[in-house]
Design a protein around this motif. Structure first.
Motif, mmCIF file in Angstrom:
data_model
loop_
_atom_site.group_PDB
_atom_site.id
_atom_site.type_symbol
_atom_site.label_atom_id
_atom_site.label_comp_id
_atom_site.label_asym_id
_atom_site.label_seq_id
_atom_site.Cartn_x
_atom_site.Cartn_y
_atom_site.Cartn_z
ATOM 1 N N GLY A 55 -55.160 0.660 40.102
ATOM 2 C CA GLY A 55 -55.843 -0.570 39.742
ATOM 3 C C GLY A 55 -56.961 -0.398 38.742
ATOM 4 O O GLY A 55 -57.534 -1.383 38.286
ATOM 5 N N VAL A 56 -57.288 0.857 38.393
ATOM 6 C CA VAL A 56 -58.383 1.127 37.468
ATOM 7 C C VAL A 56 -57.825 1.355 36.067
ATOM 8 O O VAL A 56 -56.926 2.188 35.871
ATOM 9 N N ALA A 57 -58.341 0.624 35.088
ATOM 10 C CA ALA A 57 -57.849 0.733 33.717
ATOM 11 C C ALA A 57 -58.548 1.874 32.990
ATOM 12 O O ALA A 57 -59.756 2.083 33.151
ATOM 13 N N PRO A 58 -57.830 2.624 32.164
ATOM 14 C CA PRO A 58 -58.460 3.663 31.342
ATOM 15 C C PRO A 58 -59.270 3.028 30.220
ATOM 16 O O PRO A 58 -59.118 1.842 29.915
ATOM 17 N N THR A 59 -60.106 3.853 29.582
ATOM 18 C CA THR A 59 -60.930 3.358 28.473
ATOM 19 C C THR A 59 -60.750 4.179 27.209
ATOM 20 O O THR A 59 -61.442 3.939 26.218
ATOM 21 N N ASN A 60 -59.835 5.158 27.231
ATOM 22 C CA ASN A 60 -59.523 5.908 26.022
ATOM 23 C C ASN A 60 -58.054 6.305 26.044
ATOM 24 O O ASN A 60 -57.388 6.231 27.086
ATOM 25 N N THR A 61 -57.535 6.718 24.905
ATOM 26 C CA THR A 61 -56.098 6.938 24.783
ATOM 27 C C THR A 61 -55.617 8.177 25.540
ATOM 28 O O THR A 61 -54.475 8.214 25.997
ATOM 29 N N ILE A 62 -56.462 9.197 25.690
ATOM 30 C CA ILE A 62 -56.054 10.355 26.487
ATOM 31 C C ILE A 62 -55.902 9.968 27.949
ATOM 32 O O ILE A 62 -54.911 10.335 28.602
ATOM 33 N N GLN A 63 -56.859 9.206 28.489
ATOM 34 C CA GLN A 63 -56.741 8.794 29.885
ATOM 35 C C GLN A 63 -55.545 7.876 30.088
ATOM 36 O O GLN A 63 -54.864 7.946 31.127
ATOM 37 N N ALA A 64 -55.265 7.019 29.110
ATOM 38 C CA ALA A 64 -54.088 6.160 29.212
ATOM 39 C C ALA A 64 -52.814 6.987 29.307
ATOM 40 O O ALA A 64 -51.937 6.719 30.135
ATOM 41 N N LEU A 65 -52.700 8.026 28.484
ATOM 42 C CA LEU A 65 -51.515 8.872 28.522
ATOM 43 C C LEU A 65 -51.421 9.630 29.840
ATOM 44 O O LEU A 65 -50.331 9.770 30.412
ATOM 45 N N LEU A 66 -52.531 10.142 30.349
ATOM 46 C CA LEU A 66 -52.520 10.810 31.646
ATOM 47 C C LEU A 66 -51.988 9.874 32.726
ATOM 48 O O LEU A 66 -51.161 10.272 33.563
ATOM 49 N N ASN A 67 -52.446 8.630 32.717
ATOM 50 C CA ASN A 67 -51.969 7.668 33.708
ATOM 51 C C ASN A 67 -50.489 7.382 33.553
ATOM 52 O O ASN A 67 -49.763 7.262 34.543
ATOM 53 N N ILE A 68 -50.021 7.275 32.308
ATOM 54 C CA ILE A 68 -48.596 7.017 32.068
ATOM 55 C C ILE A 68 -47.748 8.164 32.596
ATOM 56 O O ILE A 68 -46.716 7.961 33.259
ATOM 57 N N LEU A 69 -48.156 9.397 32.323
ATOM 58 C CA LEU A 69 -47.375 10.548 32.769
ATOM 59 C C LEU A 69 -47.401 10.697 34.283
ATOM 60 O O LEU A 69 -46.422 11.162 34.879
ATOM 61 N N ASN A 70 -48.495 10.309 34.900
ATOM 62 C CA ASN A 70 -48.580 10.385 36.360
ATOM 63 C C ASN A 70 -47.881 9.225 37.061
ATOM 64 O O ASN A 70 -47.621 9.304 38.271
ATOM 65 N N ASN A 71 -47.592 8.155 36.315
ATOM 66 C CA ASN A 71 -46.905 6.976 36.875
ATOM 67 C C ASN A 71 -45.787 6.563 35.921
ATOM 68 O O ASN A 71 -45.827 5.481 35.327
ATOM 69 N N PRO A 72 -44.760 7.411 35.753
ATOM 70 C CA PRO A 72 -43.816 7.231 34.642
ATOM 71 C C PRO A 72 -42.922 6.006 34.729
ATOM 72 O O PRO A 72 -42.348 5.610 33.715
ATOM 73 N N THR A 73 -42.785 5.381 35.902
ATOM 74 C CA THR A 73 -41.942 4.188 35.991
ATOM 75 C C THR A 73 -42.741 2.897 35.919
ATOM 76 O O THR A 73 -42.169 1.808 35.901
ATOM 77 N N ASN A 127 -44.484 -0.109 34.418
ATOM 78 C CA ASN A 127 -44.537 -0.917 33.184
ATOM 79 C C ASN A 127 -43.839 -0.231 32.011
ATOM 80 O O ASN A 127 -44.250 -0.403 30.844
ATOM 81 N N ALA A 128 -42.766 0.499 32.271
ATOM 82 C CA ALA A 128 -42.127 1.281 31.208
ATOM 83 C C ALA A 128 -41.644 0.417 30.062
ATOM 84 O O ALA A 128 -41.851 0.753 28.888
ATOM 85 N N SER A 129 -40.987 -0.695 30.361
ATOM 86 C CA SER A 129 -40.464 -1.547 29.295
ATOM 87 C C SER A 129 -41.566 -2.167 28.460
ATOM 88 O O SER A 129 -41.471 -2.233 27.226
ATOM 89 N N SER A 130 -42.638 -2.596 29.115
ATOM 90 C CA SER A 130 -43.753 -3.204 28.384
ATOM 91 C C SER A 130 -44.480 -2.175 27.532
ATOM 92 O O SER A 130 -44.916 -2.479 26.416
ATOM 93 N N LEU A 131 -44.629 -0.953 28.051
ATOM 94 C CA LEU A 131 -45.236 0.105 27.257
ATOM 95 C C LEU A 131 -44.362 0.443 26.059
ATOM 96 O O LEU A 131 -44.866 0.638 24.949
ATOM 97 N N PHE A 132 -43.055 0.505 26.263
ATOM 98 C CA PHE A 132 -42.140 0.796 25.154
ATOM 99 C C PHE A 132 -42.256 -0.259 24.057
ATOM 100 O O PHE A 132 -42.163 0.053 22.873
ATOM 101 N N ALA A 133 -42.511 -1.500 24.466
ATOM 102 C CA ALA A 133 -42.636 -2.588 23.489
ATOM 103 C C ALA A 133 -43.845 -2.427 22.578
ATOM 104 O O ALA A 133 -43.902 -3.037 21.515
ATOM 105 N N LEU A 134 -44.836 -1.629 23.001
ATOM 106 C CA LEU A 134 -46.003 -1.404 22.166
ATOM 107 C C LEU A 134 -45.662 -0.571 20.947
ATOM 108 O O LEU A 134 -46.451 -0.498 20.005
#
Length: 238
Positions: A211-229, A231-238
């Motif tokens: 529930g906690v949002a990251p504030t930089n791109t490295i933390q965002a990537l860490l969260n994505i890799l730790n939670n790979p499924t 919002n996958a489609s929405s992230l891909f759309a970016l």
């Protein structure tokens, strides 16, 4: 022996140089997995108008220490972005020479973090291991050069054995997702489930962890890799 050499490099957001980014060289933590890393630079280093930087006589580290370089902030063409954070893992400090060139971009960021994130990294300033798994951390650092070439900012890396696949398509895809935020003026997630509508805000909203949002791109990537499924489609759309 301790080393303090001149090393050079460049920071890019996609194809654009990042101007005014702050550079820091870190020595990994040694008190446990994800322990605080030690900043090594004794004075400020920033990228110039071409995205280039030079570090000379500003650090001392032991040859057997694992080090990595982080770039934060700066302007990739749209304006100053306080949420920009990218990195390149460099292996042993003793490997750095006066001819070392470091290319920091989204690809080196993804390739570095993909090799190191579990269980050794929790943020760009918290990357390390305990004494018992320090050799395993070394193995993870060696995988960085399978995923990415930190001298050219491309994938795969120079250590990829013949006939093997380094997930280059996935690395480039994740890099493009980060680039949507890197090449902007930043932004933020809003509340518990929304965005301010910016590229960074959308990325951070979709890559929340617990529930906690990251504030930089490295933390965002860490969260994505730790939670790979997540919002996958929405992230891909970016």
């Amino acid at each position: 022996p301790a080393a303090s050499l001149a090393i050079q490099g460049v920071v890019h957001g996609g194809q654009q140089p990042v101007v005014g980014a702050t550079i820091q060289l870190y020595d990994v933590g040694t008190t446990g997995d994800g322990s605080a890393a030690t900043p090594l630079l004794t004075s400020s280093v920033k990228t110039d108008a071409s995205g280039s930087f030079s570090i000379s006589g500003k650090y001392t580290c032991t040859g057997g220490d694992f080090v990595y370089l982080v770039a934060t902030g700066g302007n990739s063409g749209s304006g100053t972005n306080p949420n920009l954070a990218m990195m390149a893992a460099l292996n042993y400090c003793g490997n750095l020479t006066s001819t070392t060139f470091i290319f920091v971009n989204e690809v080196t960021t993804v390739g570095s973090i993909a090799a190191l994130y579990t269980p050794y990294m929790t943020s760009y300033s918290s990357l390390g291991s305990g004494p018992s798994d320090y050799p395993a951390l070394g193995g993870a650092f060696s995988h960085v050069l399978i995923y990415t070439d930190t001298t050219t900012g491309s994938t795969p890396g120079p250590s990829l054995p013949g006939g093997y696949y380094a997930s280059s398509t996935e690395i480039n895809t994740l890099s493009n997702i980060l680039a949507s935020c890197v090449n902007s003026t930043g932004g933020s997630a809003v509340g518990s489930s929304s965005s301010d509508g910016t590229a960074c805000g959308n990325l951070f909203n979709l890559s929340r962890s617990g529930g906690v949002a990251p504030t930089n791109t490295i933390q965002a990537l860490l969260n994505i890799l730790n939670n790979p499924t997540q919002n996958a489609s929405s992230l891909f759309a970016l």
